[in-house]
Design a protein around this motif. Structure first.
Motif, PDB file in Angstrom:
ATOM      1  N   ALA A  73       5.946  -3.531  10.541  1.00 50.49           N
ATOM      2  CA  ALA A  73       4.689  -2.940   9.900  1.00 50.49           C
ATOM      3  C   ALA A  73       3.368  -3.560  10.476  1.00 50.49           C
ATOM      4  CB  ALA A  73       4.780  -3.608   8.306  1.00 50.49           C
ATOM      5  N   PHE A  74       3.411  -4.689  11.276  1.00 47.22           N
ATOM      6  CA  PHE A  74       2.340  -5.042  11.899  1.00 47.22           C
ATOM      7  C   PHE A  74       2.349  -5.011  13.362  1.00 47.22           C
ATOM      8  CE2 PHE A  74       1.999  -7.302   7.839  1.00 47.22           C
ATOM      9  CZ  PHE A  74       0.750  -6.678   7.355  1.00 47.22           C
ATOM     10  N   ALA A  75       2.904  -4.001  13.931  1.00 45.66           N
ATOM     11  CA  ALA A  75       3.028  -3.588  15.274  1.00 45.66           C
ATOM     12  C   ALA A  75       3.348  -4.565  16.214  1.00 45.66           C
ATOM     13  CB  ALA A  75       1.713  -3.051  15.828  1.00 45.66           C
ATOM     14  N   ASP A  76       4.341  -5.264  15.807  1.00 44.37           N
ATOM     15  CA  ASP A  76       5.046  -6.673  16.818  1.00 44.37           C
ATOM     16  C   ASP A  76       3.812  -7.613  16.689  1.00 44.37           C
ATOM     17  OD1 ASP A  76       7.393  -6.001  16.894  1.00 44.37           O
ATOM     18  OD2 ASP A  76       7.087  -4.865  18.410  1.00 44.37           O
ATOM     19  N   PHE A  77       2.788  -7.609  15.898  1.00 42.11           N
ATOM     20  CA  PHE A  77       1.683  -8.632  15.886  1.00 42.11           C
ATOM     21  C   PHE A  77       0.900  -8.645  17.146  1.00 42.11           C
ATOM     22  CE2 PHE A  77       4.575 -10.011  12.795  1.00 42.11           C
ATOM     23  CZ  PHE A  77       3.933 -10.226  11.716  1.00 42.11           C
ATOM     24  N   GLU A  78       0.616  -7.063  17.518  1.00 41.08           N
ATOM     25  CA  GLU A  78      -0.332  -6.945  18.488  1.00 41.08           C
ATOM     26  C   GLU A  78      -1.729  -6.891  17.701  1.00 41.08           C
ATOM     27  OE1 GLU A  78      -0.368  -6.774  21.782  1.00 41.08           O
ATOM     28  OE2 GLU A  78       2.033  -7.213  21.702  1.00 41.08           O
ATOM     29  N   ALA A  79      -2.599  -7.834  18.139  1.00 46.05           N
ATOM     30  CA  ALA A  79      -3.976  -7.847  17.389  1.00 46.05           C
ATOM     31  C   ALA A  79      -4.770  -6.650  17.660  1.00 46.05           C
ATOM     32  CB  ALA A  79      -4.561  -9.214  17.942  1.00 46.05           C
ATOM     33  N   ASP A  80      -4.808  -6.169  18.654  1.00 43.69           N
ATOM     34  CA  ASP A  80      -5.710  -5.165  19.026  1.00 43.69           C
ATOM     35  C   ASP A  80      -5.123  -4.031  17.911  1.00 43.69           C
ATOM     36  OD1 ASP A  80      -7.640  -5.543  21.118  1.00 43.69           O
ATOM     37  OD2 ASP A  80      -5.753  -6.002  22.267  1.00 43.69           O
ATOM     38  N   VAL A  81      -3.779  -3.671  17.816  1.00 45.49           N
ATOM     39  CA  VAL A  81      -3.548  -2.679  16.968  1.00 45.49           C
ATOM     40  C   VAL A  81      -3.676  -2.789  15.546  1.00 45.49           C
ATOM     41  CG1 VAL A  81      -1.460  -1.235  16.250  1.00 45.49           C
ATOM     42  CG2 VAL A  81      -1.802  -1.953  18.724  1.00 45.49           C
ATOM     43  N   VAL A  82      -3.591  -3.995  14.952  1.00 45.53           N
ATOM     44  CA  VAL A  82      -3.544  -4.421  13.578  1.00 45.53           C
ATOM     45  C   VAL A  82      -5.175  -4.405  13.467  1.00 45.53           C
ATOM     46  CG1 VAL A  82      -3.165  -6.077  11.841  1.00 45.53           C
ATOM     47  CG2 VAL A  82      -1.483  -5.642  13.486  1.00 45.53           C
ATOM     48  N   ALA A  83      -5.941  -4.649  14.139  1.00 47.42           N
ATOM     49  CA  ALA A  83      -7.430  -5.041  14.066  1.00 47.42           C
ATOM     50  C   ALA A  83      -8.069  -3.479  13.770  1.00 47.42           C
ATOM     51  CB  ALA A  83      -8.185  -5.650  15.308  1.00 47.42           C
ATOM     52  N   ALA A  84      -7.235  -2.270  14.254  1.00 47.86           N
ATOM     53  CA  ALA A  84      -7.834  -0.952  13.877  1.00 47.86           C
ATOM     54  C   ALA A  84      -7.209  -0.475  12.473  1.00 47.86           C
ATOM     55  CB  ALA A  84      -7.356  -0.230  15.070  1.00 47.86           C
ATOM     56  N   ASP A  89      -3.827   2.429   6.146  1.00 44.22           N
ATOM     57  CA  ASP A  89      -2.994   1.519   6.562  1.00 44.22           C
ATOM     58  C   ASP A  89      -2.646   0.440   5.706  1.00 44.22           C
ATOM     59  OD1 ASP A  89      -2.368   2.611   9.405  1.00 44.22           O
ATOM     60  OD2 ASP A  89      -4.578   2.034   9.707  1.00 44.22           O
ATOM     61  N   ALA A  90      -3.591  -0.049   4.906  1.00 43.90           N
ATOM     62  CA  ALA A  90      -3.217  -1.017   3.951  1.00 43.90           C
ATOM     63  C   ALA A  90      -2.314  -0.370   2.715  1.00 43.90           C
ATOM     64  CB  ALA A  90      -4.536  -1.380   3.343  1.00 43.90           C
ATOM     65  N   ILE A 106      -2.271  -8.828   3.028  1.00 40.16           N
ATOM     66  CA  ILE A 106      -2.206  -7.649   3.970  1.00 40.16           C
ATOM     67  C   ILE A 106      -3.704  -7.305   4.505  1.00 40.16           C
ATOM     68  CG2 ILE A 106      -2.173  -4.954   4.185  1.00 40.16           C
ATOM     69  CD1 ILE A 106       0.466  -5.297   2.031  1.00 40.16           C
ATOM     70  N   GLN A 107      -4.713  -7.359   3.653  1.00 38.06           N
ATOM     71  CA  GLN A 107      -6.067  -7.428   4.042  1.00 38.06           C
ATOM     72  C   GLN A 107      -6.339  -8.614   4.835  1.00 38.06           C
ATOM     73  OE1 GLN A 107      -8.150  -5.029   3.693  1.00 38.06           O
ATOM     74  NE2 GLN A 107      -7.376  -3.700   2.125  1.00 38.06           N
ATOM     75  N   VAL A 114      -8.770  -8.836  13.477  1.00 36.61           N
ATOM     76  CA  VAL A 114     -10.256  -8.558  14.249  1.00 36.61           C
ATOM     77  C   VAL A 114     -10.461  -9.928  14.534  1.00 36.61           C
ATOM     78  CG1 VAL A 114     -12.482  -8.291  13.453  1.00 36.61           C
ATOM     79  CG2 VAL A 114     -10.661  -6.801  12.457  1.00 36.61           C
ATOM     80  N   ALA A 115     -10.298 -11.181  13.838  1.00 39.12           N
ATOM     81  CA  ALA A 115     -10.933 -12.638  14.497  1.00 39.12           C
ATOM     82  C   ALA A 115      -9.982 -12.889  15.541  1.00 39.12           C
ATOM     83  CB  ALA A 115     -10.685 -13.627  13.294  1.00 39.12           C
ATOM     84  N   THR A 116      -8.762 -12.502  15.813  1.00 43.91           N
ATOM     85  CA  THR A 116      -7.970 -12.950  16.696  1.00 43.91           C
ATOM     86  C   THR A 116      -8.734 -12.327  17.976  1.00 43.91           C
ATOM     87  OG1 THR A 116      -6.012 -13.466  15.648  1.00 43.91           O
ATOM     88  CG2 THR A 116      -5.675 -12.817  17.905  1.00 43.91           C
ATOM     89  N   VAL A 117      -9.010 -11.131  17.806  1.00 43.03           N
ATOM     90  CA  VAL A 117      -9.449 -10.171  19.185  1.00 43.03           C
ATOM     91  C   VAL A 117     -10.993 -10.964  19.630  1.00 43.03           C
ATOM     92  CG1 VAL A 117     -10.434  -8.199  19.980  1.00 43.03           C
ATOM     93  CG2 VAL A 117      -8.331  -8.168  18.484  1.00 43.03           C
TER      94      VAL A 117
END
Length: 200
Positions: A73-84, A89-90, A106-107, A114-117
């Motif tokens: 669901a969260f793209a293997d926790f790739e922050a760039d993907v989830v930040a977008a 998606d939600a 989820i939000q 975003v904060a991770t990036v």
């Protein structure tokens, strides 16, 4: 069974473990192979932070069983993907029966991506969290000796909130610190005591 006052228990395999780590096959595998072990890289830290947030109010066993679905669901926790991720998606994730369907969490994961990036500008999430490693303490003898929070987890919680993270309260951050070996709360007598230091 009330295990709070228990020390390490020896299972049918003759191995002594923390009581919770002996209660199911999933827990045995997680306790023996992962809990208290250092993780490497941004995605691994973002995953643990996210799963601990989703676990709040639920059994960790529920999260373990849903972990493959969370990763998908969260793209293997790739922050760039989830930040977008956006509102669509939600909504998609709210319809995903494989994960815990909690809109606020989820939000929060999207916000934390975003904060991770952004945190990469100051060395990244992994080194940021590592900077709150406390001095080692004596091994707890029973689960009753294991705290729910610590001065370090309170400080980490406050620091992450200042950087835009949410769902990172002191109790959740202490659970994160346990999970990734910043604190070693394997009980005295548990065969995994000291695994964070030994790295195996």
């Amino acid at each position: 069974m009330d295990v709070v006052g228990q020390g390490a228990v020896t299972g049918a395999d003759g191995i002594a473990r923390c009581p919770w780590g002996s209660s199911s096959e999933e827990y045995i595998a997680y306790h023996d192979a992962e809990w208290g072990m250092p993780v490497v890289g941004e995605a691994a830290h973002f995953e643990r932070l996210t799963l601990e947030a989703f676990q709040s109010g639920l059994s960790w066993l529920t999260i373990l069983r849903k972990r493959p679905a969370f990763r998908a669901a969260f793209a293997d926790f790739e922050a760039d993907v989830v930040a977008a991720y956006d509102d669509r998606d939600a909504e998609r994730l709210m319809n995903d029966a494989g994960i815990v369907r909690n809109r606020a969490k989820i939000q929060a994961t999207m916000t934390n991506a975003v904060a991770t990036v952004r945190l990469r500008e100051d060395g990244g999430l992994a080194s940021f969290v590592e900077g709150f490693r406390p001095d080692p303490l004596p091994a707890p003898r029973t689960l009753a000796d294991v705290p729910a929070t610590s001065a370090a987890s309170v400080a980490l919680s406050k620091a992450l909130k200042k950087r835009g993270f949410v769902f990172v309260g002191p109790t959740t951050m202490y659970a994160l610190m346990q999970a990734i070996g910043l604190v070693d709360d394997h009980l005295a007598g548990c065969h995994r005591r000291g695994c964070a230091v030994s790295g195996r």
